[in-house]
Structure formats: structure tokens, C-alpha cells
Enzyme design. Sequence first.
Site, short mmCIF file in Angstrom:
data_model
loop_
_atom_site.label_atom_id
_atom_site.label_comp_id
_atom_site.label_asym_id
_atom_site.label_seq_id
_atom_site.Cartn_x
_atom_site.Cartn_y
_atom_site.Cartn_z
N LYS B 90 0.83 -1.18 -0.13
CA LYS B 90 -0.06 0.02 0.10
C LYS B 90 0.71 1.36 0.10
CE LYS B 90 -4.06 -1.92 0.19
NZ LYS B 90 -5.26 -1.61 -0.81
N GLU B 112 -9.66 6.04 3.08
CA GLU B 112 -10.41 5.17 3.73
C GLU B 112 -9.50 4.04 4.02
OE1 GLU B 112 -9.83 5.52 0.65
OE2 GLU B 112 -9.13 3.32 0.20
N SER B 378 1.63 -9.59 -0.82
CA SER B 378 1.18 -8.21 -0.76
C SER B 378 1.31 -7.70 0.56
CB SER B 378 -0.21 -8.13 -1.23
OG SER B 378 -1.17 -8.81 -0.50
C1 LIG Z 1 -1.84 -7.08 2.24
C2 LIG Z 1 -2.89 -6.40 1.59
N1 LIG Z 1 -3.10 -7.36 0.49
C3 LIG Z 1 -4.18 -6.77 -0.57
C4 LIG Z 1 -5.07 -6.09 0.02
C5 LIG Z 1 -6.19 -5.60 -0.98
O1 LIG Z 1 -6.06 -4.30 -1.77
P1 LIG Z 1 -5.75 -4.51 -3.24
O2 LIG Z 1 -6.56 -5.39 -3.80
O3 LIG Z 1 -6.27 -3.00 -3.56
O4 LIG Z 1 -4.22 -4.88 -3.28
C6 LIG Z 1 -4.88 -5.24 1.14
C7 LIG Z 1 -5.83 -4.12 1.32
O5 LIG Z 1 -6.01 -3.95 2.68
C8 LIG Z 1 -3.86 -5.62 2.06
O6 LIG Z 1 -3.72 -4.92 3.13
#
Ligand SMILES: Cc1ncc(COP(=O)(O)O)c(C=O)c1O
Lengths: 256, 392
Positions: B90, B112, B378
Site C-alpha cells: 500500500k 479510507e 502483498s
Molecule cells: C496485504 C494486503 N493485500 C491486499 C489488499 C487488497 O487491496 P488491493 O486489492 O488493492 O491490493 C490489502 C488491503 O488492505 C492488503 O492490506
Amino acid sequence: MNRITELFKHKEKNILSIYFTAGYPNLESTTTIIEYLDEAKVDMIEIGMPFSDPLADGPTIQDANTIALNNGMSLKILLEQLKDIRSKTQIPILLMGYLNPIIQYGEPKFLQEIHKIGIDGLIIPDMPLPYFKTHLQKLYYHFNIAHVMLVTPTTSEKRIKEIDENTNGFVYLVSSNSITGNQLQINHLKTYFEKIQQLQLNNKTILGFGIHNKETVKHAFEHCNGAIVGSAFVKFLSNNKITSNNIKEFINNLRL
Amino acid sequence: MKQFKPDINGFYGEFGGAFVPEMLYANVQELQESYLEIINSKSFQEEFHSLLKDYVGRPTPLYFSKNLSHQFNAQIYLKREDLCHTGAHKINNTIGQILLAKRLGKQKIIAETGAGQHGVATATVCALMNMECSIYMGEIDIARQKPNVERMQLLGANVVASTSGSKTLKDATNDAIRAWINNPTDTHYIIGSVVGPHPYPDMVSIFQSVISNEIKNQLQEKINRDYPDYVIACVGGGSNAIGAFYHFIDNQKTKLIAVEAAGIGIQTNKTAATIALGKIGIIHGSKTYLIQTEDGQIIEPHSISAGLDYPGIGPAHAYLHDTSKSVVVSITDDEAIQAAFDLSKKEGIIPALETAHALAYLHKMKFKKDDVVVVNLSGRGDKDMMTYKKYL
Ligand SMILES: Cc1ncc(COP(=O)(O)O)c(C=O)c1O
């Protein structure tokens, strides 16, 4: 002729328009409220079509939307409720709401049906102008539905002119850049009104958002063709019994 | 290679656009008119990349996992976004947007958050740049992601509870947009995913595209080939997935797999699998798939993972799906929990619950031995300990 245009033909000033959310406080209150508003001699009515995610609305109208949906309100039921409304009143009626439910209903079908009922105009704040022009302008025209657009204090002069050209019925002047239900700050409005007056719009202007008492209505009447009262009326509906007399009293308290 | 871009009005095919009320028009237009010029300027690029390197800790490693490779009989790499400062991808986006906000002369930031990762990443860059920060978060998410709430507060942010609707990400987004309407001139809204009105989906994609750019270079270095056979990423709004896909979108040799949250299951009404169940409509200013009733009311979704608990999906993903440039699949709450436990035990990495959805999909794939597979890791799972504890 469209009833909004008709109205402006014989009345140019002090137009009082009232907003409420369909299906609130009860599923069946919609037509009763219309009749009582008509008896209270308001000039125009805006019926909110409830939506789960009303982005531009403050807590009062958000809650009314949630309760209306919990009561079972939907576009289908609303149009059913309004089916015979023209046998009861000739007051100009607009529907106001968000685009998504209308897309799901089917835009051409929706326009055709509200035309049949005798709805005069639509206010869809989250519908972009290019989208309207490409997809819907012809249909609005065909079904004699007024397309009412919003202008806010942050709208540029160039865009105000563009909006004026693509609006009919009236231009909805939003009193401040805010969601619905915030109280109007009269002292902020002077330059805004000056800007609008200078532009000499083709359309009549009606001021909405934050109009909630005699003082604010008076201010709108002085600087625009009329005033729209929304959240204050919705709040009234949640705190009072819905009777013809109560609504008359509420409306008379707004008037000069 | 040509860049993956929406058209001038922000449409990817029929998806995207800017369906905003007039109260937001000026703000959105200011961004539309300036974002590319600002982002492409030399001073922006220098500051952005220097912060990504020295503050965020990029490039993040592309880690070859022997254990997973053995288990799934393929060459499995983990792109370690969990090692970014603040623990998830993020921050790539919040660094970019705060630099943009500064150049637009804004003084206040709103955002948000669902899992709290975007909230923490926003609070972090606001602390760094000395900007006032308000984070909107659903009441339910405040309870289930408590550690992140406390981090945001420690970083000086004001955490505002959203109590409307489902009290999760959708409603936090509504309230952030309302706050933006009420503060039109001095405030920038940092959206946390590739959702919202144009130019947000494109802007956030550009900032997150650093992920696939690095994957490309790292694969070249490691295996002398600059693309994988598969990229697998979880999708809430879709920012980590777009970031990991971006530079491979027009490479037909790379299969892009986006994993949604099925919640209890896509046959139940407790799910967040937007592509599986959604119909085209408008959510948060963008035309895309969303989970909604026949009457066009948005349905409150469910996922065990707060970051995937969203009834829409970024318009770019809707487009990639419809044009068969990606495959969108889903994973249930239970499968995700299992995958999180597996990675923790077998690899010594505790993943975020969101990420666990991507990992779980490995079980459903049939690979060839020399297939090169990149899973976008992620985020890290510290924030999810309250949930994991229940399954220990
Ligand atoms: C670690 C992590 N992966 C994925 C997401 C999902 O968001 P996005 O689909 O925008 O990557 C989030 C959202 O809070 C997150 O914290």
C-alpha cells in the site's frame, strides 16, 4: 407542456420545492406526503429514490434511505405507488437519486414509465454530462422529462454555462460545497450569487442544501427563483405524525 | 511495449469513467488535468524513486521458495511486498499520492481503509510530510484490525469510525468521499486501491506498477528471462494485483491470475467475489462489476479479510477479465486461513489474510515442473494475529 415549465410561466419568484425520500418513514407514506404537500400549496416536489450508498448525502437522508430500503422500497414499487398520482394532483414532480438503480432498471424503460405516470423531471447527481448526452438526451427529450443539473460554488464559470445549456427545468444551485444536511452559512453566499447573476443563465435557479428555516428560505427567495428544503423536511417527518395539518404548519413556518 | 492505460475519459473498454456528483467535479477534474504531468516530471520521479528506495526499502526481494516449489512442483517465487516499510504494498501508492498532493498545494489528507494497511501507509507518509491526516474505517474493521488502528494513532492520524451500512470498507469509502465533498479545496483524498473515479484507477496503477517492473528485472537477473509464466495476486479493489500484472499485461506468455475472496462461499450470500457474482453498475464513481441486488442496491459483502471485503473491483480488472487477459478465481475464508498457516510453518513467513487468498490458489493449479510462478506476497500478517489466534 412540462409542468415545471408551466409553473415558471405564471410564477417566477418564491418557488418552494420540498424533497423527501420515497418509502420513508413508511413504505406507504409516499403518496400521502405528496397529497399533503399539495394541500400545503408548495410549488414543486422532489421524491428521492432510495439508494444503499448515497454518496452526496448527510446522515439525515442516509438514514431515510436505509429505512426506506428496509421498508422494502424499490424503483418498481415507487413507480407502482405513483401510477395514479396525476388523477390527484398536477403539482410538478421530479425524481432524484443515484444512477445505479436506474441502470439496473433499464434506462429507456424507466424514462418511458415515468413519462407515462406524468413525472416532470429527473435529478441524477452522479450522472456525468457526457454520459447523459451520449446515452439519454434524446430519450429525455422524447419523453418530455426535464434534465436538472447541479451547480456548486466550486463549479467554474465555463462549466456553469455548459450546464445551463444542457439543463432544462431549472438549475439546482447547491448552496455550499457539501453533502446534504449541513446548515447553510449565509455569509458565504454573496460572491456565489454575484457570479451566477453575472452569467445571466437561461434557466431559473433554485437554491438547495442547508435550507432549513424562514431565514434561509427568505435568503434563497431574494437571490434565486426559489428554495429547496430536503433534510429539514425529512427530519420533520421522523419527529412528527404525518397529518395534513402538521405538514401545513411546517410549510407555513418556512414561508415569509 | 505499449502501456496499459485507460482512454482520455478514464475508460478501460466500457469500465471506469468518473461518475461523480457536481460537488466533486472540480476536485476530480483538477486531478485529471494534472496527474500525468506531475507524475512524469523529473523532480517527481526523482523524489518518488528515492523515497521508494531509502524509505520504503525497495526493490523488495523476489524470493525463490524451495519449499513451495517442491510442494507444488514448479518454480515458485514470492514477491516480498510484505517487506515494504509498514508491511504491505500500500505504501507504494501513498508515497506517490502524498508527493502529488504536495505539488497540488493541499494541506490535509483523508483516506479510507479496510485492513488498516492503507490507513497505516497513509498515516506514515502524512507524518513524513507533516500533513494533517484523517482515516475513515468501518467500525467492524476497527475491531478486527486493532493493531493497525493503534499504529495509525501513534503516527498522529485521526481515525474516524464509519457506522453506516456494513461498517466495513465500502462504508469507510463512502464517508471518505463525503469528507472530501465537505473539504473541497485544501484536501487530497488518497484512495487506497485502483478504484474510484478517473484518474484514481490509472494513477494508483502507475504507482503500484513498480512491483511488476522489479519482477521483470529480477527474473532477468535470476533466470535470464524477463517474464514469468504465471502471476498470482489477491484482489480487493485490485491494486497489488494490477501492480504485479502491469508490465506483463500485453505479454501473452504470462498468465495473470486474480484471486477474489469467496468468503463463506460464492453460493452463499456471505461473499466478496465480485467477478463471480457481480453485475455491471456504478460504485464509488466508477463503472465496473459490483455485487448488487436486482434493484441496483449494493450488497454488503463478506470476507474474513478486511482488505478484500469490498463489493466492487477496479475497472481495469473488470476490463482484463472481460477481454480474457486475466483469469479471476476465488478462495474461501477457510482455504485462506489454511494457506496462511502453511506458509507460516513451511516458509517462516506469516502472510496477511488478503495475501493468503493468493497463496491458497496454488493448491488449485496444475503446473509443469519448469513453470515460473510469481505469487505477489502483498503484505505481512502481524495485523491478523487476532484472527489467526482463533485457529491456533
Ligand atoms: C496485504 C494486503 N493485500 C491486499 C489488499 C487488497 O487491496 P488491493 O486489492 O488493492 O491490493 C490489502 C488491503 O488492505 C492488503 O492490506
